[in-house]
Every structure is written in structure tokens, then in C-alpha cells.
Design a protein around this motif. Structure first.
Motif, PDB file in Angstrom:
ATOM      1  N   TYR A 276     -56.628  39.646  -1.050  1.00 31.53           N
ATOM      2  CA  TYR A 276     -55.635  40.432  -0.327  1.00 31.53           C
ATOM      3  C   TYR A 276     -54.170  39.991  -0.661  1.00 31.53           C
ATOM      4  CZ  TYR A 276     -53.192  42.731   3.591  1.00 31.53           C
ATOM      5  OH  TYR A 276     -52.399  43.602   4.278  1.00 31.53           O
ATOM      6  N   GLN A 277     -53.920  38.840  -0.848  1.00 27.88           N
ATOM      7  CA  GLN A 277     -52.590  38.164  -1.182  1.00 27.88           C
ATOM      8  C   GLN A 277     -52.384  38.444  -2.471  1.00 27.88           C
ATOM      9  OE1 GLN A 277     -52.843  34.397   0.064  1.00 27.88           O
ATOM     10  NE2 GLN A 277     -52.143  34.813   2.228  1.00 27.88           N
ATOM     11  N   THR A 278     -53.099  38.367  -3.519  1.00 31.63           N
ATOM     12  CA  THR A 278     -53.208  38.736  -4.888  1.00 31.63           C
ATOM     13  C   THR A 278     -53.125  39.978  -5.303  1.00 31.63           C
ATOM     14  OG1 THR A 278     -54.626  36.549  -5.374  1.00 31.63           O
ATOM     15  CG2 THR A 278     -53.970  37.904  -7.255  1.00 31.63           C
ATOM     16  N   THR A 279     -53.855  40.959  -4.695  1.00 30.63           N
ATOM     17  CA  THR A 279     -53.900  42.588  -4.953  1.00 30.63           C
ATOM     18  C   THR A 279     -52.263  42.878  -4.425  1.00 30.63           C
ATOM     19  OG1 THR A 279     -55.122  42.795  -2.952  1.00 30.63           O
ATOM     20  CG2 THR A 279     -56.175  42.891  -5.111  1.00 30.63           C
ATOM     21  N   GLY A 280     -52.087  42.171  -3.184  1.00 30.48           N
ATOM     22  CA  GLY A 280     -50.814  42.696  -2.673  1.00 30.48           C
ATOM     23  C   GLY A 280     -49.425  42.699  -3.824  1.00 30.48           C
ATOM     24  N   LYS A 281     -49.749  41.625  -4.659  1.00 35.15           N
ATOM     25  CA  LYS A 281     -48.641  41.535  -5.813  1.00 35.15           C
ATOM     26  C   LYS A 281     -48.841  42.395  -6.775  1.00 35.15           C
ATOM     27  CE  LYS A 281     -48.615  36.673  -4.997  1.00 35.15           C
ATOM     28  NZ  LYS A 281     -49.502  35.602  -5.625  1.00 35.15           N
ATOM     29  N   TRP A 282     -50.058  42.954  -7.132  1.00 37.96           N
ATOM     30  CA  TRP A 282     -50.365  43.666  -8.181  1.00 37.96           C
ATOM     31  C   TRP A 282     -50.202  45.289  -7.640  1.00 37.96           C
ATOM     32  CZ3 TRP A 282     -55.983  41.866  -9.408  1.00 37.96           C
ATOM     33  CH2 TRP A 282     -56.078  40.725  -9.861  1.00 37.96           C
ATOM     34  N   LEU A 283     -50.109  45.658  -6.500  1.00 31.50           N
ATOM     35  CA  LEU A 283     -50.052  46.854  -6.189  1.00 31.50           C
ATOM     36  C   LEU A 283     -48.855  47.695  -6.479  1.00 31.50           C
ATOM     37  CD1 LEU A 283     -51.429  47.018  -2.402  1.00 31.50           C
ATOM     38  CD2 LEU A 283     -52.560  47.916  -4.452  1.00 31.50           C
ATOM     39  N   PRO A 284     -47.820  47.051  -6.414  1.00 33.62           N
ATOM     40  CA  PRO A 284     -46.628  47.928  -6.747  1.00 33.62           C
ATOM     41  C   PRO A 284     -46.293  48.138  -8.235  1.00 33.62           C
ATOM     42  CG  PRO A 284     -45.892  45.738  -5.796  1.00 33.62           C
ATOM     43  CD  PRO A 284     -47.343  45.988  -5.820  1.00 33.62           C
TER      44      PRO A 284
ATOM     45  N   MET B 263     -67.171  44.382   0.370  1.00 30.87           N
ATOM     46  CA  MET B 263     -66.190  45.245   0.803  1.00 30.87           C
ATOM     47  C   MET B 263     -65.696  46.071  -0.155  1.00 30.87           C
ATOM     48  SD  MET B 263     -64.048  42.052   2.844  1.00 30.87           S
ATOM     49  CE  MET B 263     -64.609  41.379   4.227  1.00 30.87           C
ATOM     50  N   VAL B 264     -65.864  45.589  -1.530  1.00 34.78           N
ATOM     51  CA  VAL B 264     -65.324  46.574  -2.758  1.00 34.78           C
ATOM     52  C   VAL B 264     -66.483  47.751  -2.646  1.00 34.78           C
ATOM     53  CG1 VAL B 264     -64.951  46.957  -4.898  1.00 34.78           C
ATOM     54  CG2 VAL B 264     -64.225  44.864  -3.851  1.00 34.78           C
ATOM     55  N   MET B 265     -67.762  47.225  -2.487  1.00 30.95           N
ATOM     56  CA  MET B 265     -68.923  48.443  -2.606  1.00 30.95           C
ATOM     57  C   MET B 265     -68.506  49.484  -1.485  1.00 30.95           C
ATOM     58  SD  MET B 265     -72.763  47.718  -1.799  1.00 30.95           S
ATOM     59  CE  MET B 265     -72.390  47.144  -0.100  1.00 30.95           C
TER      60      MET B 265
ATOM     61  N   LEU C 151     -59.151  52.032  -5.048  1.00 25.75           N
ATOM     62  CA  LEU C 151     -59.776  50.929  -4.520  1.00 25.75           C
ATOM     63  C   LEU C 151     -59.441  49.675  -3.815  1.00 25.75           C
ATOM     64  CD1 LEU C 151     -63.090  50.663  -4.489  1.00 25.75           C
ATOM     65  CD2 LEU C 151     -62.739  49.489  -6.755  1.00 25.75           C
ATOM     66  N   MET C 152     -58.336  49.278  -4.294  1.00 25.60           N
ATOM     67  CA  MET C 152     -57.697  48.035  -3.878  1.00 25.60           C
ATOM     68  C   MET C 152     -57.242  48.236  -2.430  1.00 25.60           C
ATOM     69  SD  MET C 152     -55.263  46.353  -7.017  1.00 25.60           S
ATOM     70  CE  MET C 152     -56.351  45.745  -8.311  1.00 25.60           C
ATOM     71  N   LEU C 153     -56.481  49.568  -2.169  1.00 25.42           N
ATOM     72  CA  LEU C 153     -56.177  49.766  -0.925  1.00 25.42           C
ATOM     73  C   LEU C 153     -57.171  49.851   0.080  1.00 25.42           C
ATOM     74  CD1 LEU C 153     -53.173  52.313  -1.720  1.00 25.42           C
ATOM     75  CD2 LEU C 153     -52.993  50.262  -0.808  1.00 25.42           C
ATOM     76  N   ASN C 154     -58.246  50.589  -0.400  1.00 26.30           N
ATOM     77  CA  ASN C 154     -59.498  50.774   0.358  1.00 26.30           C
ATOM     78  C   ASN C 154     -59.971  49.330   1.126  1.00 26.30           C
ATOM     79  OD1 ASN C 154     -59.360  53.381   0.759  1.00 26.30           O
ATOM     80  ND2 ASN C 154     -61.173  54.020  -0.376  1.00 26.30           N
ATOM     81  N   THR C 155     -60.235  48.679   0.006  1.00 24.92           N
ATOM     82  CA  THR C 155     -60.665  47.042   0.151  1.00 24.92           C
ATOM     83  C   THR C 155     -59.830  46.366   1.140  1.00 24.92           C
ATOM     84  OG1 THR C 155     -61.469  47.354  -2.071  1.00 24.92           O
ATOM     85  CG2 THR C 155     -61.879  45.470  -0.957  1.00 24.92           C
ATOM     86  N   ARG C 156     -58.362  46.425   0.924  1.00 23.73           N
ATOM     87  CA  ARG C 156     -57.583  45.731   1.703  1.00 23.73           C
ATOM     88  C   ARG C 156     -57.824  46.176   3.020  1.00 23.73           C
ATOM     89  NH1 ARG C 156     -52.876  43.424  -0.726  1.00 23.73           N
ATOM     90  NH2 ARG C 156     -51.563  44.459   0.904  1.00 23.73           N
ATOM     91  N   THR C 157     -58.015  47.367   3.221  1.00 30.75           N
ATOM     92  CA  THR C 157     -57.911  47.934   4.525  1.00 30.75           C
ATOM     93  C   THR C 157     -59.329  47.537   5.366  1.00 30.75           C
ATOM     94  OG1 THR C 157     -57.172  50.005   4.016  1.00 30.75           O
ATOM     95  CG2 THR C 157     -57.977  50.197   6.135  1.00 30.75           C
TER      96      THR C 157
END
Lengths: 226, 251
Positions: free
Chosen positions: B23-31, B99-101, B228-234
Motif C-alpha cells: 500500500y505504501q510503496t504503490t502510493g508513491k508510484w501512483l502519481p 488481493m491482486v487476483m 490494478l494497483m488502485l483496485n488492489t489498494r481498495t
């Protein structure tokens, strides 16, 4: 005879005995098969020439639906009376016991449907060349349906309303069987070579026989948790 | 040296398996990912719709290819992403893979639906009908059903762990079957040979059309990864709401 030595045939015998004593396990899918096939001339047309064209496909579709309908019961009754847990807990490898349940299911649904199919073929004026591929194809094809269906039935075994879900989950996996099965009959009727198509169906059956019981056993261990 | 590499992979594997770290790492990648995918998609759309040459036979109507093809590619790859995540989850029992699946399923279903929709919109001017029982379209429809099966199965269970495992098994069984389904549908189509004209052919595409198409495909890949990242984060927030770090997020 020690019970664990022969648990595979034991399950098979028990399932068949229960089915024979109840009767409905054999009869209900068969009746469904006959009734839905009766709908075809009523809905489409009673003319023999028109029926002959759609007969191979219609018989295959109704056979598919009849097996699908009976799929829900493969493991569910055993879960209700507790014997499924005993099967899972037994020291025998689960896949072989699952295979016994699948064989029993095929003997209860697939075999009667296969034997009934020529009669329905006659009622739908299927041309004479179509009967041999119809019966051999259905014998192999319904076995595929039982094998693949067991995976879906195992996954949904503990769900209260798993019936419709089971159909949705399993039906896309039935498409190759239906394609090969129905077209082998169509080809025979058109006077084309049908054996290669049946061989393809046989290859698919071998593949599902080799992989299906393992997938179903894994699915069963997951599915009983609800 | 090998041992240190192995150790690094192991460490990374363990860290990546933690929902919090993900969650924290993808949060940095998202923008960054959002900027890249929007940039590529805008560039590709303007290039493809405005500057790529007209098709000799289809005129401007072919330009839907710049949306249709990337979506179709990702709709198919999405199933393998889902199944691979399911396999990872089953074998190594990694929570995040589950969760990704589960997040990949509705995304893939949406893409498959859009592929069918854009395909039929394209079919009207070129084939004269919205729907043709063509091998590729039929395979796509079956793929859509396979996705819907996974989504329906996921929603049916009360226990999350069982739902995850059940979906993983189903998507793996589906993956094994996909090549067989595709081959059988292909064979079925050649057997019946309906009278349709085939106008698409990726191999014979003009380079001036290919370049914007590749930009669009890359853009959609980034977009897929982003969603996919946004969905997984949710999914992570929904499943891990009891943990202190999730509670900490809202304070």
C-alpha cells in the motif's frame, strides 16, 4: 476385506446403491433431458426436415443442461450427512476417492442420457448416419462434463444457493466438448469424416481425466470451508 | 554472490507480500504511473485519431483500432495476470497475491466487455452488422463468461480466505482450458465458414498506423497497472481495516 484397501470401489458401490434405492438420481436428469428435447419441436417446428438440421445441436445442448442440473448433488448430499468429511479425512489419496464419486455421477446421469439419446434422435428425425457418433460422442462427452463439473461442484459444495453459480462457473469450460461433440454428429449427417472429431473429443477426455480429479480434490479441500 | 541475490529476492518477496508495504510503496508510484499513462494515451489518441493516415478501404472508421486492439490485448493478458496471481497465492500463500487476483477479475471483465463493445461498433460500418459469430469474437465472449464466473464465485463466499482460494483454483482451471477453448472455437469457425470478410490483419498494417498503435498499447498497459494497483489498494483497505496502520490512515 479391510475397508481402506478398497475405499475407491466402496464409494462407487455405495453411491450407486443409494441412487438405485432412491431412483430419482437416475430418473430426474433423464426426465429433464426428455422434456427439454420435447420443447424443441414445439418451439421451433414439427417439420422433420427442419428438425433434422438442428437435432445434433439440440440433443447435445439438452444433454449438457441435464448433466449440469444434476451436478449440484455430487458432493452436497455427502456434506449434509457428514460422510464427505470422512472421505477427506481418510488416509487414501483424495483424488482417487473424488474419481470414484465422478464415475458414480457419470453412471447416474451421463450413461442414462447416452442410452436415451438415440430415441430422442429418432423423435427429432436425426438421419441414420448420425446415431453412432451421437452415442459414442455423448458417452465420452458426458464423462468430460462430470469430470469438469466436479471441480465446480467441489468449489460450491458448502454454499447454500450454489446451483446457479455452479452453472455459471462450469459452463464456459464445457464449450470445447459441445463444439466437438455436436459437430461430429453434424459431420456424420453431412457424410463427412467424423472420426477425427471424435478423436479430438477423446483427447480432451483423456486430458480432463488426468487433471480433473486432482483439481477437484484441491477444490474440495477449499470448498468445504464455505 | 548467488546467495546474496537469492537473499535479496527472498527479502523483497517477503516485503512485497505484506499489504502494508504494498500500500505504501504503490502510493508513491501512483502519481508517476498516472502521468505516464495519461500522457501516452493522450499522445497516442491525438496521433492515431488526427495524424495517422486514412485507411484505403475503411476510411476513418478504422481509427477505432487504436482503442479496440489495446483493450483486447489487455483483456486477454488480464486473465493470465489473474491466474498467475492466483497460482502465487496458492503456492506461496502470499496474501497480497490473492488481493491482486481478486482485483484483476472485474478489471478484466470490464476490458473484455469494452473489447466486445468497440468490436461491434467497428463491425457495423465494416461488416454491416453489430454481431458476427466469428472465432475471435466468440472466444472473447467465452473469456467474458470466464471472468464473470470468477467474480460470481468470489462474491458467493462469506469467508474471505475460502473465496480467495476458490477463485485461485477456478482461474487456474480456466487458464489450462483457455488454449483448448480458443483452438476449438477456431476449428468450429473454419468448419462453418460464414460469409464474412476479414479486414483486420496486424501483420499488414502500415508503419504510420503501427506507431500510434504501439503508443496506445503501452499507454493501456500503464493504465491497466494503475487501475490494478488502485483496485488492489481498495481491496487491502477493505480486508485489513482492523489493523492499526489502516486505522492510522484516517487520523
Amino acid at each position: 476385506m479391510h475397508p481402506t484397501n478398497n475405499s475407491h470401489t466402496g464409494i462407487l458401490q455405495r453411491d450407486l446403491l443409494v441412487a438405485i434405492r432412491q431412483g430419482s438420481d437416475f430418473l430426474n436428469p433423464l426426465l429433464f433431458f426428455v422434456m427439454t428435447t420435447t420443447l424443441v419441436p414445439l418451439a421451433v417446428s414439427p417439420s422433420p426436415s427442419q428438425l433434422a438440421v438442428i437435432a445434433p445441436g439440440m440433443i447435445w445442448i439438452t444433454a449438457l443442461l441435464a448433466t449440469l442440473l444434476a451436478l449440484d448433488g455430487i458432493f452436497k448430499d455427502d456434506l449434509a450427512d457428514g460422510s464427505l468429511l470422512q472421505i477427506i479425512l481418510s488416509p487414501k489419496s483424495l483424488w482417487s476417492l473424488v474419481l470414484a464419486k465422478v464415475i458414480a455421477h457419470w453412471l447416474k446421469t451421463g450413461l442414462p442420457i447416452t442410452l436415451m439419446a438415440p430415441l430422442l434422435g429418432m423423435m427429432l428425425s436425426l438421419p441414420g448416419e448420425g446415431y453412432i457418433p451421437l452415442v459414442t460422442g455423448l458417452a465420452v462427452g458426458t464423462a468430460c462434463f462430470s469430470l469438469i463439473g466436479a471441480v465446480g461442484a467441489a468449489l460450491t459444495v458448502a454454499l447454500q444457493r450454489g446451483g446457479v453459480l455452479l452453472s455459471l462457473v462450469v459452463m464456459p469450460l464445457y464449450f470445447p466438448v459441445l463444439i466437438f461433440g455436436a459437430s461430429s454428429v453434424q459431420r456424420a449427417v453431412q457424410g463427412l469424416e467424423y472420426l477425427p472429431v471424435l478423436a479430438m473429443l477423446g483427447a480432451f477426455f483423456t486430458f480432463t481425466l488426468l487433471t480433473g480429479p486432482f483439481a477437484a480434490a484441491a477444490a474440495l479441500r477449499v470448498g468445504i470451508n464455505g | 554472490m548467488w546467495q546474496s541475490i537469492l537473499k535479496f529476492i527472498q527479502k523483497w518477496f517477503h516485503r512485497f507480500g505484506s499489504p502494508r508495504w504494498f500500500y505504501q510503496t504503490t502510493g508513491k508510484w501512483l502519481p508517476y504511473l498516472a502521468v505516464i499513462s495519461v500522457g501516452l494515451l493522450v499522445l497516442g489518441s491525438i496521433w492515431g485519431l488526427g495524424f495517422a493516415p486514412q485507411d484505403a478501404r475503411q476510411g476513418n472508421s478504422y481509427r477505432i483500432i487504436f482503442i479496440h486492439v489495446p483493450i483486447s490485448v489487455l483483456a486477454m493478458i488480464g486473465y493470465y495476470v489473474m491466474a498467475a496471481a492466483g497460482a502465487v497465492a496458492l503456492i506461496w500463500k502470499i496474501k497480497i497475491a490473492n488481493m491482486v487476483m481478486v482485483s484483476a477479475a472485474p478489471l478484466g471483465a470490464a476490458l473484455t466487455f469494452l473489447a466486445l463493445l468497440t468490436g461491434s461498433i467497428w463491425g457495423k460500418p465494416t461488416w454491416g452488422t453489430y454481431w458476427v459469430w466469428d472465432a475471435r469474437i466468440t472466444s472473447m465472449l467465452i473469456l467474458f463468461f470466464l471472468y464473470l464466473g470468477v467474480i460470481a464465485l468470489n462474491q458467493a463466499f462469506t469467508s474471505r480466505d475460502t473465496a480467495y482460494k476458490a477463485c485461485a483454483i477456478l482461474s487456474l482451471v480456466g487458464t489450462v482450458n483457455i488454449p483448448i477453448i480458443y483452438k476449438s472455437v477456431d476449428w468450429w469457425y473454419t468448419l462453418h465458414q460464414p460469409a464474412t470478410i476479414k479486414l483486420t490483419g496486424a501483420s499488414s498494417i502500415h508503419p504510420d498506423m503501427l506507431k500510434p498503435l504501439i503508443v496506445m498499447i503501452l499507454g493501456f498497459y500503464c493504465f491497466y497497472a494503475l487501475v490494478l494497483m488502485l483496485n488492489t489498494r481498495t481491496e487491502i483497505l477493505a480486508r485489513e481495516w482492523r489493523s492499526s496502520w489502516v486505522r492510522g490512515l484516517s487520523q
